[in-house]
Design a protein around this motif. Structure first.
Motif, mmCIF file in Angstrom:
data_model
loop_
_atom_site.group_PDB
_atom_site.id
_atom_site.type_symbol
_atom_site.label_atom_id
_atom_site.label_comp_id
_atom_site.label_asym_id
_atom_site.label_seq_id
_atom_site.Cartn_x
_atom_site.Cartn_y
_atom_site.Cartn_z
ATOM 1 N N GLU B 69 0.789 -1.391 -0.111
ATOM 2 C CA GLU B 69 -0.008 0.106 -0.022
ATOM 3 C C GLU B 69 0.881 1.350 0.048
ATOM 4 O O GLU B 69 1.370 1.656 0.990
ATOM 5 N N LEU B 71 0.672 4.482 0.437
ATOM 6 C CA LEU B 71 0.648 5.411 1.562
ATOM 7 C C LEU B 71 1.246 4.960 2.604
ATOM 8 O O LEU B 71 2.017 5.474 3.401
ATOM 9 N N VAL B 72 1.047 3.820 3.141
ATOM 10 C CA VAL B 72 1.922 3.208 4.059
ATOM 11 C C VAL B 72 3.389 2.940 3.709
ATOM 12 O O VAL B 72 4.109 3.238 4.853
ATOM 13 N N GLU B 75 4.978 6.638 4.412
ATOM 14 C CA GLU B 75 5.181 6.777 5.797
ATOM 15 C C GLU B 75 6.411 6.061 6.392
ATOM 16 O O GLU B 75 7.124 6.744 7.180
ATOM 17 N N ARG B 96 1.228 17.083 10.557
ATOM 18 C CA ARG B 96 1.058 15.970 10.074
ATOM 19 C C ARG B 96 -0.336 15.503 9.662
ATOM 20 O O ARG B 96 -0.595 14.826 8.554
ATOM 21 N N ALA B 97 -0.972 15.845 10.595
ATOM 22 C CA ALA B 97 -2.423 15.379 10.431
ATOM 23 C C ALA B 97 -3.126 15.879 9.206
ATOM 24 O O ALA B 97 -3.878 15.240 8.385
ATOM 25 N N GLN B 98 -2.845 17.236 8.959
ATOM 26 C CA GLN B 98 -3.422 17.904 7.608
ATOM 27 C C GLN B 98 -2.765 16.985 6.533
ATOM 28 O O GLN B 98 -3.556 16.865 5.520
ATOM 29 N N ARG B 100 -1.835 14.046 6.296
ATOM 30 C CA ARG B 100 -2.345 12.605 6.127
ATOM 31 C C ARG B 100 -3.995 12.851 5.676
ATOM 32 O O ARG B 100 -4.362 12.120 4.800
ATOM 33 N N PHE B 101 -4.637 13.662 6.066
ATOM 34 C CA PHE B 101 -5.983 14.006 5.616
ATOM 35 C C PHE B 101 -5.923 14.241 4.277
ATOM 36 O O PHE B 101 -6.735 13.663 3.283
ATOM 37 N N TRP B 102 -4.969 15.121 3.711
ATOM 38 C CA TRP B 102 -5.052 15.305 1.999
ATOM 39 C C TRP B 102 -4.533 14.111 1.371
ATOM 40 O O TRP B 102 -4.953 13.997 0.220
ATOM 41 N N ASP B 104 -5.055 11.383 2.140
ATOM 42 C CA ASP B 104 -6.404 10.279 2.027
ATOM 43 C C ASP B 104 -7.322 10.869 0.940
ATOM 44 O O ASP B 104 -7.844 10.319 0.300
ATOM 45 N N TYR B 105 -7.373 12.195 0.850
ATOM 46 C CA TYR B 105 -8.493 12.827 -0.012
ATOM 47 C C TYR B 105 -7.870 12.597 -1.431
ATOM 48 O O TYR B 105 -8.768 12.283 -2.278
ATOM 49 N N ASP B 107 -6.085 10.223 -2.365
ATOM 50 C CA ASP B 107 -6.290 8.916 -3.066
ATOM 51 C C ASP B 107 -7.677 8.213 -3.336
ATOM 52 O O ASP B 107 -8.029 7.592 -4.337
ATOM 53 N N LYS B 108 -8.790 8.866 -2.440
ATOM 54 C CA LYS B 108 -9.968 8.637 -2.574
ATOM 55 C C LYS B 108 -10.821 9.411 -3.773
ATOM 56 O O LYS B 108 -11.461 8.946 -4.449
#
Lengths: 228, 226
Positions: B69, B71-72, B75, B96-98, B100-102, B104-105, B107-108
């Motif tokens: 994967e 993204l995994v 990291e 970091r959270a921001q 990761r949020f983007w 994920d966005y 990707d999806k």
């Protein structure tokens, strides 16, 4: 450490994940209950992209997406006494993240699909698919009390919906996916998980989860094209 | 890490997901070996063994241990080689959270819809197109001005994740199907993509656009003009 607020609804398992994470870390927070049929300005401002719960607000900063929030919680509250949610070793962390994505993407979708599908070949196939997906988790939990080892960790929290919300979906979908015969280890894990504090302190009443899911299932079924 | 670190990537040249990993390895100056898979019909035993769940590339094999994967993997690379710059993720938890949020966005919303658009027909293709445009509009607002990259001044996770998709977009210029993704409609994104492709790491890893085009042409995957 600053003020912590959680925008959520108790029936939603992604929101439960955040409560579990915060409670395990011993973090005090204010729960801002959201009415999803009438979304608040705060939710829309805090999560303009998805407008979904959960959203964590820490020192005025909003963080959305449950897996992202869990990692944020783990990184922010990590003094000596705080229980680590993710493993320390980078390879173990990668495995935890891999399985978390698998659960959140493949498992949720396949289980939901199996519940929503109506009778017949389509349903049989969907159920088979869901069982196959869950069999990967059975292998992962074999020989362990929790996915995190002796203590509850990130992956247990992400998989947590299997220990309670799943049975509601099974009831509504008139199927059985996880039982002691088919998945003994996963079944045992689920019982341990749901009976551990602080997990058991954040479980919503079953009738609320039933209402929440049956609304969704009926909606999806009503949208399905009519089959000749 | 140790001088005798062995890093192998199971790859397929066309996969934009695999390109992400290769760009990260290049950016950090990590020595690696590529094992090219013959996809989609001839997956190696090694791939099936190391990624039994998805049977897909990329798979990173670090000293014999597989990570799957993209993204995994990104990291993992950032954590293991955290002494090598650039850092793909910022150091403070909120940023970091921001990121990761983007990630994920992207990707999806962007990738999943792009794949839907490229690989399906009819209503599903239209859905993919709609989703892709919506996603690109959101990303257009996240870059530009004083933000050279999505992370700010330096290349980061979100840049590495998004940039490989742009080589796919080029292919469809020939068939007019992708005329909705243009410099006029997405000036910030195009400027950002240009900046990225000026980096050695990115220009080395992104497959030559002509090769992508010929691959699609050979397999009759290019739609004829509407």
């Amino acid at each position: 450490m600053g003020e912590v607020k959680l925008i959520g609804t108790h029936q939603s398992f992604p929101c439960a994940r955040i409560e579990w994470g915060l409670k395990i870390k011993g973090v005090e927070y204010e729960y801002l209950k959201e009415d999803l049929s009438n979304k608040s300005d705060l939710l829309i401002e805090s999560n303009p992209v998805h407008k979904k719960v959960p959203v964590l607000i820490h020192k005025g900063n909003p963080i959305a997406e449950s897996l992202v929030i869990l990692e944020y919680i783990d990184e922010t509250w990590k003094d000596n006494n705080a229980h680590s949610l993710l493993p320390q070793n980078p390879y173990e962390r990668a495995l935890a993240r891999f399985w978390a994505k698998f659960i959140d993407e493949k498992c949720v979708i396949s289980v939901w699909g199996a519940c929503v599908a109506q009778e017949g070949e389509e349903k049989e196939k969907a159920v088979e698919g869901a069982i196959e997906t869950l069999s990967h988790l059975e292998k992962q939990i074999k020989g362990k009390k929790f996915f995190g080892g002796e203590k509850i960790g990130y992956l247990d929290i992400v998989a947590g919906w299997l220990s309670y919300w799943l049975s509601v979906l099974e009831e509504l979908g008139e199927i059985e996916l996880v039982n002691a015969e088919r998945f003994p280890c996963l079944h045992e894990w689920g019982k341990n998980f749901i009976n551990t504090s602080p997990i058991k302190d954040c479980i919503p009443p079953r009738e609320d989860v039933l209402a929440y899911f049956s609304f969704g299932i009926n909606y999806v079924r009503s949208m399905a094209p009519n089959k000749a | 890490m140790a001088k005798n670190d062995e890093v192998i990537m199971l790859d397929f040249w066309l996969s934009p997901y695999a390109r992400r990993v290769q760009i990260a390895l290049e950016e950090k100056g990590i020595k690696y070996e590529i094992k090219e898979e013959d996809l989609p019909n001839n997956k190696s035993t090694l791939l099936l063994q190391l990624n039994p769940v998805y049977k897909k590339v990329p798979v990173l094999i670090h000293n014999g241990k597989p990570i799957c994967e993209s993204l995994v993997v990104l990291e993992y690379i950032d954590e293991v080689w955290n002494h090598k710059s650039p850092s793909l993720l910022p150091s403070d938890p909120y940023h970091r959270a921001q990121a990761r949020f983007w990630a994920d966005y992207v990707d999806k919303k962007i990738y999943d819809n792009a794949m839907k658009f490229f690989k399906t027909e009819g209503e599903e293709k239209e859905d993919g197109k709609k989703g892709l445009i919506e996603g690109l509009k959101v990303m257009e607002e996240q870059v530009g001005g004083d933000r050279t990259y999505f992370g700010g001044d330096n290349i980061g996770l979100v840049d590495v994740i998004l940039v490989p998709l742009f080589s796919w977009f080029y292919v469809y210029k020939f068939t007019n199907n992708l005329n909705f993704v243009s410099q006029e409609s997405f000036p910030n994104l195009f400027a950002w993509a240009k900046k990225c492709t000026e980096r050695d790491s990115v220009s080395k890893c992104i497959p030559k656009e002509q090769k992508v085009f010929e691959h699609f042409q050979q397999r009759n995957l290019l739609n004829s003009d509407q």
